[in-house]
Design a protein around this motif. Structure first.
Motif, PDB file in Angstrom:
ATOM      1  N   CYS A 382       0.852  -1.192   0.000  1.00 22.40           N
ATOM      2  CA  CYS A 382       0.000   0.000   0.000  1.00 22.40           C
ATOM      3  C   CYS A 382       0.884   1.237   0.000  1.00 22.40           C
ATOM      4  O   CYS A 382       1.807   1.348   0.790  1.00 22.40           O
ATOM      5  CB  CYS A 382      -0.880  -0.003   1.249  1.00 22.40           C
ATOM      6  N   ILE A 383       0.600   2.157  -0.931  1.00 27.41           N
ATOM      7  CA  ILE A 383       1.385   3.390  -0.959  1.00 27.41           C
ATOM      8  C   ILE A 383       0.610   4.549  -0.340  1.00 27.41           C
ATOM      9  O   ILE A 383       0.973   5.702  -0.495  1.00 27.41           O
ATOM     10  CB  ILE A 383       1.832   3.747  -2.381  1.00 27.41           C
ATOM     11  N   ARG A 384      -0.466   4.228   0.323  1.00 33.03           N
ATOM     12  CA  ARG A 384      -1.267   5.237   1.026  1.00 33.03           C
ATOM     13  C   ARG A 384      -1.771   6.355   0.117  1.00 33.03           C
ATOM     14  O   ARG A 384      -1.899   7.498   0.540  1.00 33.03           O
ATOM     15  CB  ARG A 384      -0.465   5.827   2.188  1.00 33.03           C
ATOM     16  N   CYS A 385      -2.064   5.980  -1.118  1.00 30.20           N
ATOM     17  CA  CYS A 385      -2.460   7.001  -2.074  1.00 30.20           C
ATOM     18  C   CYS A 385      -3.836   7.567  -1.758  1.00 30.20           C
ATOM     19  O   CYS A 385      -4.205   8.622  -2.244  1.00 30.20           O
ATOM     20  CB  CYS A 385      -2.463   6.426  -3.477  1.00 30.20           C
ATOM     21  N   GLY A 386      -4.619   6.846  -0.963  1.00 30.39           N
ATOM     22  CA  GLY A 386      -5.911   7.373  -0.567  1.00 30.39           C
ATOM     23  C   GLY A 386      -7.025   7.183  -1.583  1.00 30.39           C
ATOM     24  O   GLY A 386      -8.147   7.624  -1.374  1.00 30.39           O
ATOM     25  N   CYS A 388      -8.592   4.516  -2.224  1.00 36.22           N
ATOM     26  CA  CYS A 388      -9.618   3.673  -1.609  1.00 36.22           C
ATOM     27  C   CYS A 388     -10.531   4.511  -0.724  1.00 36.22           C
ATOM     28  O   CYS A 388     -11.743   4.333  -0.730  1.00 36.22           O
ATOM     29  CB  CYS A 388      -8.959   2.567  -0.799  1.00 36.22           C
ATOM     30  N   CYS A 431      -7.820   0.287  -6.062  1.00 36.45           N
ATOM     31  CA  CYS A 431      -6.466   0.249  -5.505  1.00 36.45           C
ATOM     32  C   CYS A 431      -5.397   0.008  -6.572  1.00 36.45           C
ATOM     33  O   CYS A 431      -5.418  -1.007  -7.256  1.00 36.45           O
ATOM     34  CB  CYS A 431      -6.370  -0.844  -4.451  1.00 36.45           C
ATOM     35  N   SER A 433      -2.396  -0.677  -6.093  1.00 39.92           N
ATOM     36  CA  SER A 433      -1.476  -1.729  -5.674  1.00 39.92           C
ATOM     37  C   SER A 433      -2.123  -3.106  -5.754  1.00 39.92           C
ATOM     38  O   SER A 433      -1.512  -4.102  -5.422  1.00 39.92           O
ATOM     39  CB  SER A 433      -0.995  -1.475  -4.245  1.00 39.92           C
ATOM     40  N   LEU A 437      -8.328  -5.861  -0.713  1.00 36.07           N
ATOM     41  CA  LEU A 437      -8.699  -5.248   0.561  1.00 36.07           C
ATOM     42  C   LEU A 437      -9.899  -5.917   1.203  1.00 36.07           C
ATOM     43  O   LEU A 437      -9.904  -6.198   2.397  1.00 36.07           O
ATOM     44  CB  LEU A 437      -8.984  -3.758   0.345  1.00 36.07           C
TER      45      LEU A 437
HETATM   46  S1  SF4 Z   1      -5.895   2.438  -2.796  1.00 40.77           S
HETATM   47 FE1  SF4 Z   1      -4.538   0.747  -2.283  1.00 40.77          FE
HETATM   48  S2  SF4 Z   1      -2.496   1.649  -2.318  1.00 40.77           S
HETATM   49 FE2  SF4 Z   1      -3.934   3.348  -2.272  1.00 40.77          FE
HETATM   50  S3  SF4 Z   1      -4.131   3.816  -0.092  1.00 40.77           S
HETATM   51 FE3  SF4 Z   1      -5.769   2.400  -0.595  1.00 40.77          FE
HETATM   52  S4  SF4 Z   1      -4.938   0.394  -0.124  1.00 40.77           S
HETATM   53 FE4  SF4 Z   1      -3.220   1.786  -0.243  1.00 40.77          FE
END
Ligand code: SF4
Ligand code: SF4
Lengths: 539, 349
Positions: A382-386, A388, A431, A433, A437
């Motif tokens: 997960c790159i925490r791109c947000g 999701c 996502c 990545s 989830l």
């Molecule tokens: S969309 Fe995927 S990569 Fe981006 S924050 Fe959510 S879990 Fe992480």
């Protein structure tokens, strides 16, 4: 009737490829009678109904074969056609959590004979007594046909008791591929509207809003046409956005109200019913047919002629597929429901149930057409791109939920309100990545449930322990009390005696009771001395 | 017929990390082009060298950590780190500067913490911070834009300088004359020396707001950043709150003491402000992830940039501000969880 209607927006949502065209080109087909049906006994949320038949019995079409006890959450079951019961055994069923369950195997005789099992048709429902209508809803085995299969009687009955302001009819059908409600509205709009009118009669709401996604113009037109002369009914063409067909999401879109966490729509004075359920209600009341069939979409590039079929409950999927032209060489996955929230089935001898709205047979390539999560693309961190978070209709933080799930920190997961997750799959869908989830969240949910159970257990044992302690304490108290009373009584007696003595002139010799006691004591003493002497001399 | 089973959803979007990172690289192109125009080959040498070094470190780290190399190498994240890092290093800086910086960026800040997605600190900024603390001289010697009166060293000369040192062509005095502090640094020194800001702006060839080269470079980063916003790769919250907070702080102090404080425009268009706002602070891995958290995170960085620029000892403050806020992210995220759908709190009735 259609006025200018204001719509609200729910947070997030996604636009998957909808693939609706494939199955809307053909009219609804009626399945020719299959040879056998496999009818799971429990097809709804709630308790297991009581079986009324046994192996070898002959049943008529529409005959009640399992019954619900009064005041229990559940629904009755009817034979979808006439024939003989061959077995009552465990069989694979389409359900997310259980693979097998008790099913009635019914070998059809091909007569499709109602016998005298058809219910009385209530043509003029407007004049009919409400209790009678409710009774019919209960006896016809109606459950929500949108997928959740919640017993309709329970829902309607509690709404009748409490009274509602708005009746919401869910015809959004936001899942990709599924078109059974679309076709139902196109072809049987009048029946749907009659079903809705029954609900309106029962509940007398201020308004009735039918939410249909605007990618179904034919259905919207048909329903508008059919509902023209009814003032309370309003057709709402809502923007196409998955998951607008989620009950809470639809209510938000149409009314701007949010069902509270842990609450239900009724708290807001709203009852939400699926459009197909309304049609089934019409059939149950106006035609006297219990819920023994439904319309189901058979689609995907794994079948030759994708279409909608009206089929009997319990029809094995293989028969449905045969009706849709059979498999193509691309049949790799069998999914009940849509690609966002459906469940995969391992075998096509599984029957369709009341909750089955769609069977999707597809190649993995076509499902992942736009991309390829579960197959070729590696899962990345997960790159925490947000992304999701932006897509989540429950306004959760899937990235944080995922992080804490990975760390097995379920306390934190619960703090991030995992219980509000509707498992819609939007986060998974966006996502970059390609992290599964939703699978993680299901895992976390089951883990939290298990922990809660454990806690409950320990709570229970703690409570038991506490109760034990309490009981001990109480007994002790009672004992003390008794002793005290006893003592008091004794003292009183003594006092009384002393008083008596004093009255008698203070001589104890005159008291025969005291003398007797004295004599007895002396006797015991003598005995004791004698015994001791005996013991000593004996050795 | 039998089928394989799986768990929903069965479909998803096409985006992946590599495509996101590629877009970030595209967005850097205008900035790189303008820098190349002002500073010549040194800029490109920095970038290419940094990419090569970063990828080598990446491969070695992955290999040591026994991770699959291909998917992680092809995600472009190391390339982005390398580019951002290279853009903060003075052109024609000696090659080992890049080596040391990237070692800290890729090996220490990224892989020691668990690799992509697990680094709490922005790798490029760790690299930069280590360098500016350890080698302040090399890190503050920016050659003059257009070098000497429009002359820039050729590609070959540049390579020579990078690999063999400036001594090959110039003696120390000459080199000193050709390099200068950035306007940001320069203004600070002058202000400390007691000159007024308005005075400095008039006496030096500073272009419109913050130095001829820097205002154009900043502008081109701004354009790249806006493109990223338009593409939805980054979210508006961090850059907007960062720039807003920086501008507001500068305005307030400028209003109190106009003569000894540079204008807010000067702050916005000098140093690494724009690069920081759109490309560095927005690094998703190390930034806050909740909507309200991002506003707070961005604004705090903006505020710290001003504070450190004004009262700190280093020429620029973006790196330190970002790193400080990186540290606070877990706490920010925890306390700024959004209101869940249907949560009772904010709705009365
Ligand atoms: S969309 Fe995927 S990569 Fe981006 S924050 Fe959510 S879990 Fe992480
Ligand atoms: S599956 Fe759950 S966490 Fe993911 S978007 Fe849907 S509600 Fe949000």
């Amino acid at each position: 009737m259609s006025k200018e209607q204001k719509y609200w927006k729910f947070h997030g949502g996604v636009h998957p490829e909808f693939h609706k065209k494939e199955s809307t080109t053909r009219p609804i087909a009626t399945l020719k009678l299959p040879k056998r049906l496999i009818i799971p006994i429990q097809q709804h949320i709630g308790a297991i109904p009581e079986l009324l038949v046994k192996k070898g019995d002959y049943v008529f079409k529409g005959q009640m074969i399992a019954q619900m006890h009064k005041d229990q959450l559940g629904s009755t079951l009817h034979a979808p056609s006439s024939g003989t019961i061959a077995s009552i055994e465990k069989h694979s069923i389409p359900h997310p959590s259980t693979l097998e369950d008790l099913c009635i195997e019914l070998i059809l005789d091909g007569q499709d004979d109602w016998g005298d099992c058809q219910l009385e048709a209530i043509k003029d429902f407007e004049q009919c007594d409400n209790t009678k209508l409710l009774e019919r809803i209960e006896n016809a085995g109606l459950v929500g046909l949108g997928g959740a299969a919640f017993p309709s009687f329970v829902k309607v009955n509690s709404s009748v008791k409490q009274g509602i302001e708005t009746l919401v009819i869910n015809a959004a059908e936001c899942e990709p591929y599924i078109t059974c409600d679309d076709l139902l509205m196109r072809e049987r709009a009048d029946e749907i509207i009659d079903g809705i009118r029954i609900l309106i009669k029962l509940l007398n709401p201020k308004q009735c809003l039918i939410g249909i996604e605007d990618n179904k113009p034919e259905a919207i037109a048909a329903i508008q046409q059919a509902s023209k002369s009814f003032d309370k009914i309003q057709v709402c063409a809502i923007p196409t956005l998955y998951p607008s067909g989620g009950e809470k999401q639809l209510i938000k879109i149409l009314t701007g109200k949010e069902v509270a966490v842990g609450g239900i729509a009724l708290d807001l004075g709203i009852l939400c019913h699926n459009v197909a359920t309304c049609c089934a209600m019409y059939k149950a009341i106006v035609k006297g047919e219990p819920l023994i069939s439904r319309i189901v979409t058979i689609t995907g590039d794994g079948v030759k002629q994708p279409k909608n079929i009206e089929a009997l409950i319990g029809t094995p999927v293989s028969d449905l597929v045969a009706q849709a032209g059979g498999y193509t060489s691309k049949a790799q996955r069998l999914i009940m429901g849509g690609p966002m929230m459906g469940i995969t089935l391992s075998n096509d001898n599984t029957p369709m149930v009341k909750a089955s709205n769609c069977f999707l047979v597809a190649s993995t390539a076509s499902l992942q057409q736009a991309h390829s999560i579960h197959a070729s693309q590696a899962q990345m961190p997960c790159i925490r791109c947000g992304k999701c978070m932006q897509a989540c209709p429950a306004k959760l933080l899937p990235q944080q939920l995922y992080w804490h799930t990975q760390a097995k920190d379920f306390e934190r997961v619960a703090e991030h309100k995992l219980n509000s997750c509707i498992e819609c799959g939007c986060c998974d869908f966006v996502c970059p990545s390609h992290i599964p989830l939703v699978s993680y969240f299901r895992f976390a949910k089951s883990e939290i449930r298990a922990q809660e159970k454990l806690l409950e257990k320990s709570n229970l044992s703690r409570k038991r322990h506490e109760f034990l302690e309490f009981r001990k304490a109480r007994e002790k108290q009672e004992r003390d009390e008794k002793r005290r009373k006893h003592k008091e009584a004794l003292q009183k007696k003594k006092a009384a005696m002393a008083a008596k003595k004093a009255a008698n002139g203070g001589t104890s010799a005159n008291d025969p009771k005291a003398d007797a006691i004295k004599a007895a004591l002396a006797r015991v003493k003598a005995k004791k001395i004698a015994r001791e002497a005996q013991v000593k001399s004996g050795h | 017929m039998e089928f394989e089973t799986d768990s929903s959803p069965f479909t998803g979007s096409t985006s992946n990390i590599a495509s996101i990172m590629r877009q970030v690289l595209y967005a850097l192109i205008p900035g790189i082009a303008v820098m190349f125009f002002f500073y010549g080959w040194g800029v490109l040498i920095n970038i290419i060298l940094a990419i090569v070094i970063a990828l080598s470190f990446e491969v070695i780290s992955l290999w040591l950590r026994k991770r699959p190399i291909k998917p992680f190498l092809s995600d472009y994240s190391a390339v982005v780190t390398a580019c951002l890092f290279a853009l903060t290093i003075p052109p024609l800086a000696p090659w080992w500067i890049l080596m040391v910086g990237l070692f800290f960026a890729i090996v220490i800040a990224k892989h020691l913490y668990g690799g992509l997605g697990y680094n709490p600190f922005n790798p490029a900024m760790i690299g930069f911070a280590v360098l500016i603390v350890s080698f302040p001289l090399q890190m503050t010697q920016w050659i003059q834009p257009h070098f000497m009166d429009g002359y820039l060293p050729s590609l070959l000369e540049s390579l020579h300088i990078v690999f063999n040192g400036f001594e090959v062509f110039y003696n120390l005095d000459q080199w000193d004359a050709m390099t200068m502090a950035t306007p940001l640094d320069d203004v600070k020194i002058e202000l400390k020396a007691g000159h007024y800001f308005s005075e400095i702006m008039q006496t030096r060839p500073y272009g419109l707001v913050s130095g001829k080269a820097w205002e154009w470079i900043s502008l081109s980063y701004l354009i790249g950043g806006l493109w990223l916003l338009y593409k939805g790769i980054i979210n508006w919250r961090i850059p907007v709150s960062l720039l807003f907070a920086l501008a507001m702080t500068a305005t307030i102090f400028g209003w109190i003491e106009p003569d000894t404080h540079p204008s807010s425009l000067f702050h916005l268009f000098s140093g690494a402000t724009m690069l920081g706002a759109f490309f560095i602070a927005t690094d998703p891995v190390s930034a806050s992830t909740t909507p309200r958290g991002q506003l707070f995170y961005g604004a705090s960085i903006g505020f710290f940039i001003y504070v450190i620029r004004t009262w700190g000892n280093y020429p620029d403050a973006v790196a330190f501000s970002v790193l400080i806020m990186n540290m606070s992210v877990p706490m920010i995220d925890y306390f700024t969880q959004p209101r869940v759908f249907g949560a009772k709190s904010e709705k009365k009735s």
